[in-house]
Write a protein that holds these residues in place. Structure first.
Motif, PDB file in Angstrom:
ATOM      1  N   SER A   1      38.188  25.080  46.722  1.00 57.95           N
ATOM      2  CA  SER A   1      37.546  24.128  45.797  1.00 57.95           C
ATOM      3  C   SER A   1      36.563  25.218  45.253  1.00 57.95           C
ATOM      4  N   LYS A   2      35.721  26.444  45.323  1.00 57.66           N
ATOM      5  CA  LYS A   2      34.500  27.537  45.190  1.00 57.66           C
ATOM      6  C   LYS A   2      35.437  28.165  44.138  1.00 57.66           C
ATOM      7  N   TRP A   3      36.983  28.316  44.390  1.00 58.65           N
ATOM      8  CA  TRP A   3      38.472  29.228  43.792  1.00 58.65           C
ATOM      9  C   TRP A   3      38.712  28.720  42.067  1.00 58.65           C
ATOM     10  N   MET A   4      38.454  27.503  42.268  1.00 59.94           N
ATOM     11  CA  MET A   4      38.932  26.986  40.836  1.00 59.94           C
ATOM     12  C   MET A   4      37.399  27.146  39.566  1.00 59.94           C
ATOM     13  N   LYS A   5      36.247  27.095  41.406  1.00 56.68           N
ATOM     14  CA  LYS A   5      34.738  27.227  39.873  1.00 56.68           C
ATOM     15  C   LYS A   5      34.424  27.968  39.519  1.00 56.68           C
ATOM     16  N   LEU A   6      35.537  29.239  39.638  1.00 56.06           N
ATOM     17  CA  LEU A   6      35.208  31.249  38.926  1.00 56.06           C
ATOM     18  C   LEU A   6      36.040  31.276  37.749  1.00 56.06           C
ATOM     19  N   SER A   7      35.883  32.388  37.223  1.00 58.34           N
ATOM     20  CA  SER A   7      36.352  32.794  35.466  1.00 58.34           C
ATOM     21  C   SER A   7      37.341  33.228  36.521  1.00 58.34           C
ATOM     22  N   PRO A   8      38.207  33.650  35.303  1.00 59.14           N
ATOM     23  CA  PRO A   8      39.522  34.236  35.729  1.00 59.14           C
ATOM     24  C   PRO A   8      38.498  35.816  35.924  1.00 59.14           C
ATOM     25  N   SER A   9      38.244  36.451  35.429  1.00 59.28           N
ATOM     26  CA  SER A   9      38.005  37.702  35.895  1.00 59.28           C
ATOM     27  C   SER A   9      37.127  38.244  37.707  1.00 59.28           C
ATOM     28  N   GLU A  10      36.389  36.565  38.036  1.00 59.88           N
ATOM     29  CA  GLU A  10      36.072  36.542  38.989  1.00 59.88           C
ATOM     30  C   GLU A  10      37.355  36.339  40.009  1.00 59.88           C
ATOM     31  N   ARG A  11      38.218  35.487  39.951  1.00 58.61           N
ATOM     32  CA  ARG A  11      38.975  35.356  40.237  1.00 58.61           C
ATOM     33  C   ARG A  11      39.588  36.808  41.106  1.00 58.61           C
ATOM     34  N   ARG A  12      39.396  38.078  40.076  1.00 59.63           N
ATOM     35  CA  ARG A  12      40.647  39.001  40.356  1.00 59.63           C
ATOM     36  C   ARG A  12      39.193  40.442  41.681  1.00 59.63           C
ATOM     37  N   VAL A  13      40.366  40.545  42.788  1.00 55.96           N
ATOM     38  CA  VAL A  13      39.881  41.413  43.915  1.00 55.96           C
ATOM     39  C   VAL A  13      39.858  42.529  43.032  1.00 55.96           C
ATOM     40  N   PRO A  14      38.569  43.357  43.231  1.00 52.19           N
ATOM     41  CA  PRO A  14      38.591  44.749  42.348  1.00 52.19           C
ATOM     42  C   PRO A  14      39.728  45.589  42.878  1.00 52.19           C
ATOM     43  N   GLU A  21      48.066  35.713  42.319  1.00 49.24           N
ATOM     44  CA  GLU A  21      46.732  35.276  42.437  1.00 49.24           C
ATOM     45  C   GLU A  21      46.523  34.760  43.891  1.00 49.24           C
ATOM     46  N   LEU A  22      47.761  33.767  44.798  1.00 46.66           N
ATOM     47  CA  LEU A  22      47.764  34.037  45.760  1.00 46.66           C
ATOM     48  C   LEU A  22      46.942  35.325  46.712  1.00 46.66           C
ATOM     49  N   LYS A  23      47.749  36.393  46.929  1.00 48.01           N
ATOM     50  CA  LYS A  23      47.052  37.539  47.273  1.00 48.01           C
ATOM     51  C   LYS A  23      45.688  38.480  47.274  1.00 48.01           C
ATOM     52  N   ASP A  24      45.214  37.479  45.994  1.00 46.39           N
ATOM     53  CA  ASP A  24      44.012  37.702  45.843  1.00 46.39           C
ATOM     54  C   ASP A  24      42.460  36.540  46.190  1.00 46.39           C
ATOM     55  N   PHE A  25      43.440  35.207  45.908  1.00 45.15           N
ATOM     56  CA  PHE A  25      43.294  33.928  47.196  1.00 45.15           C
ATOM     57  C   PHE A  25      42.601  34.426  48.623  1.00 45.15           C
ATOM     58  N   MET A  26      44.254  34.581  48.833  1.00 43.64           N
ATOM     59  CA  MET A  26      43.462  35.593  50.531  1.00 43.64           C
ATOM     60  C   MET A  26      42.412  36.522  50.499  1.00 43.64           C
TER      61      MET A  26
END
Length: 206
Positions: free
Chosen positions: A183-196, A151-156
């Protein structure tokens, strides 16, 4: 002489002297009937020399014996007395280290100036990219967001600030930026938080 940044302008005296308040980052415009209009972006308030090329469509035939470009462009040149009539001495009562002051501008070397601007832009981009690399680290982001692992790597990866953004907001507040991004990250769905994950290219065997 006009300061395009603050809108102030001044007419030169018969001797060619002028005084105009300026600050680092201001864009200056110089114009005179019979000469090309030129501009200058102030990267500092050091004294400079003004050269405005004559605006003409017809030139008499001349024989060129020799030519030399002044290497002191954008630098103080005290040893050339014939340039003194283009020199400003700053605002009366102001010291040399005051932000507003007189300038001595050297124009007419557009190719040199464009090349210098490109080099400065490249240096600035490299400086800001280095700043991001040294500041936007896993330890720093993790302490603010409590994210770990993937999650940290995807966020960064999704919210790493680029050099243009960092350079446009000086000084850049990484803490505020990360808080807004989280704040924007928390509004995303779990799938949207993953970097393709980019698929690896497979070689076709014939």
């Amino acid at each position: 002489m006009k300061n395009l940044t603050n809108g102030k302008f001044v007419y030169t005296l018969a001797s060619g002297e002028f005084r105009l308040a300026a600050d680092t980052g201001d864009l200056m415009e110089l114009s005179l009937n019979g000469y090309h209009t030129d501009t200058l972006y102030l990267i500092n308030l050091a004294k400079k020399v003004v050269y405005l090329p004559v605006n003409t469509t017809k030139l008499d035939e001349v024989e060129i014996v020799g030519a030399k470009v002044n290497p002191g462009i954008f630098t103080q040149d005290k040893d050339i007395p014939e340039f003194k009539r283009f020199q400003t001495d700053g605002l009366r009562g102001k010291k040399n280290n005051d932000r507003a002051g007189g300038i001595k501008i050297n124009l007419g070397y557009s190719k040199y100036r464009k090349q210098q601007d490109k080099e400065e832009a490249l240096e600035s981009k490299e400086k800001y990219e280095r700043e991001v690399k040294e500041t936007f680290t896993e330890d720093f982001v993790s302490k603010l967001t409590q994210l770990k692992g993937t999650e940290l790597k995807d966020f960064m990866e999704m919210y790493r600030p680029d050099a243009a953004l960092v350079g446009a907001e000086r000084p850049f507040d990484y803490t505020v930026y990360i808080a807004k991004a989280y704040s924007k990250w928390m509004k995303l769905s779990p799938s949207e938080r993953r970097v393709p994950v980019m698929p690896k290219l497979q070689r076709n065997n014939k």
